[in-house]
Design an enzyme around this catalytic site. Structure first.
Site, PDB file in Angstrom:
ATOM      1  N   ASN A   1     -18.402 -29.529 -52.392  1.00  0.00           N
ATOM      2  CA  ASN A   1     -18.992 -30.751 -51.834  1.00  0.00           C
ATOM      3  C   ASN A   1     -18.314 -31.017 -50.495  1.00  0.00           C
ATOM      4  O   ASN A   1     -17.153 -31.434 -50.468  1.00  0.00           O
ATOM      5  CB  ASN A   1     -18.746 -31.901 -52.836  1.00  0.00           C
ATOM      6  CG  ASN A   1     -19.172 -33.246 -52.295  1.00  0.00           C
ATOM      7  OD1 ASN A   1     -19.830 -33.333 -51.253  1.00  0.00           O
ATOM      8  ND2 ASN A   1     -18.801 -34.304 -52.991  1.00  0.00           N
ATOM      9  N   TRP A   2     -19.036 -30.772 -49.421  1.00  0.00           N
ATOM     10  CA  TRP A   2     -18.439 -30.932 -48.087  1.00  0.00           C
ATOM     11  C   TRP A   2     -18.367 -32.398 -47.654  1.00  0.00           C
ATOM     12  O   TRP A   2     -17.781 -32.711 -46.647  1.00  0.00           O
ATOM     13  CB  TRP A   2     -19.232 -30.102 -47.066  1.00  0.00           C
ATOM     14  CG  TRP A   2     -18.800 -28.669 -47.005  1.00  0.00           C
ATOM     15  CD1 TRP A   2     -18.202 -27.947 -48.005  1.00  0.00           C
ATOM     16  CD2 TRP A   2     -18.923 -27.775 -45.889  1.00  0.00           C
ATOM     17  NE1 TRP A   2     -17.939 -26.676 -47.582  1.00  0.00           N
ATOM     18  CE2 TRP A   2     -18.378 -26.534 -46.284  1.00  0.00           C
ATOM     19  CE3 TRP A   2     -19.445 -27.894 -44.599  1.00  0.00           C
ATOM     20  CZ2 TRP A   2     -18.327 -25.425 -45.432  1.00  0.00           C
ATOM     21  CZ3 TRP A   2     -19.412 -26.783 -43.748  1.00  0.00           C
ATOM     22  CH2 TRP A   2     -18.857 -25.568 -44.173  1.00  0.00           C
ATOM     23  N   LYS A   3     -19.017 -33.280 -48.405  1.00  0.00           N
ATOM     24  CA  LYS A   3     -19.048 -34.709 -48.053  1.00  0.00           C
ATOM     25  C   LYS A   3     -19.482 -34.860 -46.574  1.00  0.00           C
ATOM     26  O   LYS A   3     -20.295 -34.070 -46.117  1.00  0.00           O
ATOM     27  CB  LYS A   3     -17.684 -35.337 -48.341  1.00  0.00           C
ATOM     28  CG  LYS A   3     -17.219 -35.027 -49.776  1.00  0.00           C
ATOM     29  CD  LYS A   3     -16.056 -35.830 -50.226  1.00  0.00           C
ATOM     30  CE  LYS A   3     -15.733 -35.459 -51.676  1.00  0.00           C
ATOM     31  NZ  LYS A   3     -14.680 -36.244 -52.271  1.00  0.00           N
TER      32      LYS A   3
ATOM     33  N   GLU B   1     -15.576 -36.271 -63.009  1.00  0.00           N
ATOM     34  CA  GLU B   1     -14.661 -36.449 -61.894  1.00  0.00           C
ATOM     35  C   GLU B   1     -13.938 -37.789 -62.029  1.00  0.00           C
ATOM     36  O   GLU B   1     -14.488 -38.835 -61.653  1.00  0.00           O
ATOM     37  CB  GLU B   1     -15.424 -36.455 -60.568  1.00  0.00           C
ATOM     38  CG  GLU B   1     -16.163 -35.175 -60.272  1.00  0.00           C
ATOM     39  CD  GLU B   1     -16.423 -35.026 -58.777  1.00  0.00           C
ATOM     40  OE1 GLU B   1     -15.904 -34.080 -58.206  1.00  0.00           O
ATOM     41  OE2 GLU B   1     -17.113 -35.879 -58.203  1.00  0.00           O
TER      42      GLU B   1
ATOM     43  N   GLU C   1     -18.401 -41.666 -54.900  1.00  0.00           N
ATOM     44  CA  GLU C   1     -18.422 -42.296 -53.567  1.00  0.00           C
ATOM     45  C   GLU C   1     -19.766 -42.975 -53.305  1.00  0.00           C
ATOM     46  O   GLU C   1     -19.833 -43.964 -52.577  1.00  0.00           O
ATOM     47  CB  GLU C   1     -18.073 -41.241 -52.494  1.00  0.00           C
ATOM     48  CG  GLU C   1     -16.586 -40.901 -52.537  1.00  0.00           C
ATOM     49  CD  GLU C   1     -16.213 -39.502 -52.119  1.00  0.00           C
ATOM     50  OE1 GLU C   1     -17.016 -38.827 -51.447  1.00  0.00           O
ATOM     51  OE2 GLU C   1     -15.099 -39.062 -52.493  1.00  0.00           O
TER      52      GLU C   1
ATOM     53  N   SER D   1      -9.496 -33.060 -56.975  1.00  0.00           N
ATOM     54  CA  SER D   1      -8.290 -32.332 -56.530  1.00  0.00           C
ATOM     55  C   SER D   1      -8.148 -30.951 -57.164  1.00  0.00           C
ATOM     56  O   SER D   1      -7.040 -30.500 -57.449  1.00  0.00           O
ATOM     57  CB  SER D   1      -7.024 -33.175 -56.777  1.00  0.00           C
ATOM     58  OG  SER D   1      -7.061 -34.337 -55.977  1.00  0.00           O
TER      59      SER D   1
ATOM     60  N   GLY E   1      -9.630 -36.470 -54.107  1.00  0.00           N
ATOM     61  CA  GLY E   1      -8.998 -36.534 -52.789  1.00  0.00           C
ATOM     62  C   GLY E   1      -7.566 -37.043 -52.800  1.00  0.00           C
ATOM     63  O   GLY E   1      -6.997 -37.347 -51.753  1.00  0.00           O
TER      64      GLY E   1
ATOM     65  N   HIS F   1     -22.466 -39.299 -57.307  1.00  0.00           N
ATOM     66  CA  HIS F   1     -21.054 -39.100 -56.995  1.00  0.00           C
ATOM     67  C   HIS F   1     -20.358 -40.455 -56.922  1.00  0.00           C
ATOM     68  O   HIS F   1     -20.963 -41.446 -56.503  1.00  0.00           O
ATOM     69  CB  HIS F   1     -20.916 -38.347 -55.658  1.00  0.00           C
ATOM     70  CG  HIS F   1     -19.517 -37.921 -55.384  1.00  0.00           C
ATOM     71  ND1 HIS F   1     -18.571 -38.776 -54.875  1.00  0.00           N
ATOM     72  CD2 HIS F   1     -18.888 -36.728 -55.582  1.00  0.00           C
ATOM     73  CE1 HIS F   1     -17.417 -38.119 -54.763  1.00  0.00           C
ATOM     74  NE2 HIS F   1     -17.587 -36.881 -55.175  1.00  0.00           N
TER      75      HIS F   1
ATOM     76  N   GLY G   1     -14.066 -30.717 -53.600  1.00  0.00           N
ATOM     77  CA  GLY G   1     -14.270 -31.396 -52.318  1.00  0.00           C
ATOM     78  C   GLY G   1     -13.465 -30.720 -51.225  1.00  0.00           C
ATOM     79  O   GLY G   1     -13.857 -29.693 -50.678  1.00  0.00           O
ATOM     80  N   GLY G   2     -12.300 -31.275 -50.926  1.00  0.00           N
ATOM     81  CA  GLY G   2     -11.462 -30.818 -49.804  1.00  0.00           C
ATOM     82  C   GLY G   2     -11.270 -29.305 -49.750  1.00  0.00           C
ATOM     83  O   GLY G   2     -11.389 -28.699 -48.679  1.00  0.00           O
TER      84      GLY G   2
END
Ligand code: PGA
Length: 244
Positions: free
Chosen positions: A10-12, A162, A94, A207, A168, A92, A228-229
């Site tokens: 997930n590149w957000k 999640e 977010e 994470s 993150g 998600h 993600g990251g």
């Protein structure tokens, strides 16, 4: 029966044309991966990423519940499919926190995604306060019941657990906590969807990185990851894929 894992990135809200080089690099690093691989870039990069991704599936990060219409700024599931996307992340945390998305809307979006032929990756997870309060399982089970549509199947839907406090932050639940939550989710899916629920993939997210991926992915009922990251760099993401 074995479930083929899915490693999803997930590149957000990250990435421009220059980042496509990372996808080409990732593609060149993959040697007969033992899992399905998905990257979800921002909508602006979706079709360009499809053209350089080879066997890597590309997907969206959200979709509207309608197929078209007066919804400024939104993208529909049909549009994602039209751009070459094969999946979409729905609900998600977010989106839930930034836009107040609720389970009913998330279920409608998942229905739209499945109708458009996309794999719906439906996210659930508790906040830190909910976990501290002993409510983690209740929260996740409620989200699961209300945000996964009735007609979902193992081929059309994936669940991503999640924990919000792990996203993150570099923090992850203990292997015991992940084991317990994924078992709870599996039982709920089997109760509701029978064999389809037994085969539906349950991803862990929050994470996940090269240093912890092998341990997390070895846990029973963890059928992949939502990353993600660590999905932004080909070297990190390919290490996670290798761990699967
Ligand atoms: P993270 O994000 O891997 O950076 O924690 C996961 C996600 O939000 O999907």
């Amino acid at each position: 029966m074995t479930i083929r894992p899915l490693i999803a990135g997930n590149w957000k809200m990250n990435g421009t044309a220059a980042s496509l080089a990372e996808v080409e690099a990732l593609h060149s690093m993959l040697e007969s991966p033992q899992c399905d691989i998905l990257l979800c870039p921002p909508a602006t990069l979706l079709s360009r990423m499809v053209s350089v991704s080879g066997s890597i599936m590309i997907g969206g990060q959200d979709c509207h519940s309608a197929s078209s219409g007066a919804h400024t700024g939104d993208v529909s599931a049909q549009m994602i499919a039209d751009a070459g996307g094969e999946a979409v992340i729905i609900g998600h945390s977010e989106r839930r926190s930034d836009y107040g998305e609720q389970d009913t809307l998330i279920a409608a979006k998942a229905t739209a995604a499945i109708s458009a032929g996309l794999l719906a990756i439906i996210c659930v997870g508790e906040t830190e306060a909910e976990r501290d309060d002993g409510q983690a399982e209740t929260v996740v089970l409620n989200q699961l019941a209300a945000s996964v549509p009735e007609h979902a199947s193992a081929d059309t839907a994936v669940i991503a657990y999640e924990p919000v406090w792990a996203i993150g932050t570099g923090r992850t639940p203990t292997p015991e906590d992940i084991t317990a939550m994924h078992r709870t989710i599996r039982e709920a899916l089997m109760q509701r969807f029978g064999t389809q629920g037994a085969q539906m993939r349950i991803l862990y997210g929050g994470s996940m990185k090269p240093s912890n991926a092998a341990e997390i992915l070895a846990i029973e009922n963890v059928n992949g990851g939502l990353v993600g990251g660590a999905s932004l760099k080909a070297s990190d993401f390919s290490a996670i894929i290798a761990a699967a």
